[in-house]
Write a protein that holds these residues in place. Structure first.
Motif, PDB file in Angstrom:
ATOM      1  N   UNK A 126       0.814  -1.216   0.000  1.00  0.00           N
ATOM      2  CA  UNK A 126       0.000   0.000   0.000  1.00  0.00           C
ATOM      3  C   UNK A 126       0.848   1.267   0.000  1.00  0.00           C
ATOM      4  N   UNK A 127       2.003   1.234   0.647  1.00  0.00           N
ATOM      5  CA  UNK A 127       2.838   2.435   0.701  1.00  0.00           C
ATOM      6  C   UNK A 127       3.544   2.696  -0.621  1.00  0.00           C
ATOM      7  N   UNK A 128       3.560   1.686  -1.524  1.00  0.00           N
ATOM      8  CA  UNK A 128       4.207   1.849  -2.835  1.00  0.00           C
ATOM      9  C   UNK A 128       3.192   2.220  -3.918  1.00  0.00           C
ATOM     10  N   UNK A 129       2.009   1.595  -3.907  1.00  0.00           N
ATOM     11  CA  UNK A 129       1.040   1.722  -4.995  1.00  0.00           C
ATOM     12  C   UNK A 129       0.009   2.806  -4.726  1.00  0.00           C
ATOM     13  N   UNK A 130      -0.201   3.649  -5.738  1.00  0.00           N
ATOM     14  CA  UNK A 130      -1.278   4.637  -5.741  1.00  0.00           C
ATOM     15  C   UNK A 130      -2.128   4.396  -6.983  1.00  0.00           C
ATOM     16  N   UNK A 131      -3.464   4.384  -6.816  1.00  0.00           N
ATOM     17  CA  UNK A 131      -4.354   4.163  -7.954  1.00  0.00           C
ATOM     18  C   UNK A 131      -5.159   5.421  -8.219  1.00  0.00           C
ATOM     19  N   UNK A 132      -5.240   5.807  -9.499  1.00  0.00           N
ATOM     20  CA  UNK A 132      -5.918   7.049  -9.870  1.00  0.00           C
ATOM     21  C   UNK A 132      -6.720   6.859 -11.144  1.00  0.00           C
ATOM     22  N   UNK A 133      -7.798   7.609 -11.239  1.00  0.00           N
ATOM     23  CA  UNK A 133      -8.517   7.724 -12.508  1.00  0.00           C
ATOM     24  C   UNK A 133      -7.760   8.735 -13.374  1.00  0.00           C
ATOM     25  N   UNK A 134      -8.025   8.767 -14.681  1.00  0.00           N
ATOM     26  CA  UNK A 134      -7.337   9.738 -15.537  1.00  0.00           C
ATOM     27  C   UNK A 134      -7.524  11.188 -15.068  1.00  0.00           C
TER      28      UNK A 134
END
Length: 579
Positions: A121-129
């Protein structure tokens, strides 16, 4: 569904890959993150999920009835009462669980769920465009340490963008102010595992992108075998180091080339005459080949010396070695040109050896065209010294025939009388073998004819001059072969029609010659064809098409000798005949 053991192997490899690449952050930009599933889809999905599974996904959902209709109504009330963020996360989890239970094809929910499993979790960030557009500058600002891996979906249509927006994002990032801080992956379902390498090449060319800074990854790697994804990430990791290593090796090779040329210049004229001309003439070699041999000697020793002493090259090798052991599934590796490169090392193609009129050698491969257009191949397996043409144009000793051994497709396991011939064709799926037990002893004259033509075809105009460009020993060989053939065919000169024959007699003799002539000099394998003109033309349906390199050819020669020298014991009568 992802196997737990495979997932664990993939997860274990990720930290080391990120460390080697100095990647401190991974950002996934996907239109899947734009909105969660609609309420009706989530309620329908929860119907197929066992209560115990649903309780694990939504532990605060209190089910009060086993009746599916009542449960659905209660779940809808519960779901609609959640805040937006929690509802989106729960909805995706419910839909994914339903897909897994139904055994349906993986979808974005399942793919991206695996992505969350691979990265902490501390490495991955998820985003919409749209979120990426708003937050990119902040996320890539001066506070970031190391590099950022950006994983863009290609088809962003569900977020109101174009279906091919992902590669446009990558192109913009790699040409913008943050290009030194990012490496990019196009993580997409628009390419297959087999087609991703071609797409990678095409995108790099079309958008002018540096292949060391981005890669195309099929989403299907993530489910059911994320080791494929890990391997693609590994390629992205090692690519910059590989480019630097190639540049360093080129630098070393250029320096070694210069040193080797200097060493050649130091050779005295006495040694030059002896090594480059006298020795090759005695052995029937082409003189420049000996010069290249000397250059290779000096070049190889100097290149190795410079390589071992170069700290940058040593450090690059040490770094790449750290990730070379990472697990990968050989069945899921991207397409590679390694097979063809290895094939080029093992086989010399006929165009080169024939164009230079190189004499026949151990490992030469000949082709015979049989009736109906069928093609058969044979390899020459004879002791190299017996094949060598000396400065006088003769062999020592002269041998009338040499063994050609048949090459054939290998079906199943090889028997004790066969030896594998790997890389014989351009396809890794083809398996060929040399059938050692069935040699054909072919007239040396027929094979020599192949070295007289630039096409490798066994053909000669009897009585004509040797073609230009031959080494002296082969030129003398040409005269010997031509004179011997002339004597042999003159035995049958009674068959030739001549100007003194009347019309009827001439026609009869022409017909006799056409029928009998080709039978006179044909070999065991090859058929002869005569043609009368200013000179007599003699052609066999034999052509030299390639040459197996010396090391592999020697190995076959040893196998052939062992097959011929195998023990022949008395028939065993101690067992029943059916054994």
């Amino acid at each position: 569904m992802v196997d737990g053991n495979i997932l664990d192997k993939a997860k274990a490899a990720i930290p080391e890959l990120l460390s080697v690449s100095n990647i401190s952050k991974v950002i996934s930009i996907d239109d899947y993150y734009s909105s969660g599933p609609v309420v009706d889809d989530v309620v329908a999905a929860q119907r197929v999920i066992p209560l115990r599974v649903l309780s694990d996904i939504a532990p605060d959902f209190e089910n009060v009835s086993e009746d599916s209709q009542i449960r659905a109504m209660r779940f809808r009330q519960y779901y609609e009462g959640l805040d937006v963020e929690k509802a989106e996360s729960l909805g995706k989890a419910v839909v994914q669980a339903a897909h897994e239970i139904n055994g349906q094809e993986p979808n974005d929910s399942m793919y991206l769920s695996t992505l969350h499993e691979l990265f902490s979790e501390d490495i991955l960030t998820t985003l919409s465009p749209s979120e990426w557009d708003r937050q990119a500058d902040t996320l890539l600002g001066s506070g970031i340490r190391g590099k950022v891996l950006l994983l863009f979906d290609q088809d962003l249509a569900n977020a109101g963008a174009r279906y091919d927006e992902g590669i446009a994002y990558i192109s913009s990032m790699l040409s913008g102010e943050y290009s030194s801080k990012v490496v990019c992956g196009l993580l997409t379902h628009t390419v297959t595992e087999e087609g991703q390498q071609q797409a990678w090449e095409e995108f790099a060319t079309k958008y002018g992108l540096n292949k060391d800074k981005f890669i195309v990854i099929a989403k299907r790697w993530l489910d059911p075998n994320p080791l494929g994804f890990t391997n693609m990430l590994k390629l992205l990791t090692i690519s910059p180091f590989f480019t630097s290593m190639k540049a360093k090796v080129k630098e070393i090779l250029e320096a070694a080339t210069s040193t080797a040329a200097d060493e050649i210049n130091k050779i005295s004229v006495v040694d030059f005459d002896h090594i480059i001309f006298k020795v090759p003439q005695q052995e029937g070699m082409w003189e420049p080949d000996m010069l290249f041999r000397l250059h290779s000697l000096f070049h190889r020793s100097e290149a190795r010396k410079l390589a071992y002493e170069d700290p940058e090259l040593v450090e690059m090798a040490n770094t790449l070695r750290k990730v070379s052991h990472l697990p990968e599934d050989s069945d899921l590796l991207p397409l590679s040109n390694a097979w063809e490169i290895q094939r080029r090392e093992i086989f010399e193609q006929g165009g080169y050896i024939n164009r230079l009129h190189l004499p026949i050698e151990l490992g030469d491969i000949f082709e015979v065209t049989a009736g109906g257009g069928a093609v058969r191949q044979y390899i020459l397996l004879a002791q190299p010294c017996d094949l060598a043409i000396r400065s006088s144009g003769v062999r020592s000793p002269e041998q009338d025939r040499f063994p050609l051994v048949k090459i054939a497709k290998a079906n199943g396991e090889l028997d004790q009388y066969s030896a594998p011939l790997q890389y014989f064709t351009t396809s890794p799926d083809d398996n060929y073998a040399v059938k050692l037990k069935y040699p054909q002893y072919v007239r040396s004259t027929i094979l020599d004819l192949c070295s007289f033509t630039k096409t490798g075809e066994a053909s000669i105009d009897i009585g004509s001059m040797a073609p230009e460009g031959m080494i002296p020993s082969l030129e003398k060989r040409y005269s010997i072969v031509s004179n011997n053939l002339k004597k042999e065919v003159n035995k049958y000169s009674v068959l030739w029609p001549n100007d003194a024959d009347n019309g009827n007699r001439k026609n009869i003799k022409s017909e006799i010659f056409k029928k009998i002539g080709p039978l006179l000099l044909q070999g065991d394998l090859f058929k002869a064809n005569f043609a009368l003109g200013e000179n007599m033309s003699l052609t066999f349906n034999c052509k030299r098409i390639a040459r197996l390199n010396r090391k592999h050819a020697y190995a076959l020669l040893m196998s052939f000798a062992a097959c011929l020298g195998r023990a022949a014991l008395d028939r065993d009568f101690g067992h029943p005949t059916n054994q």
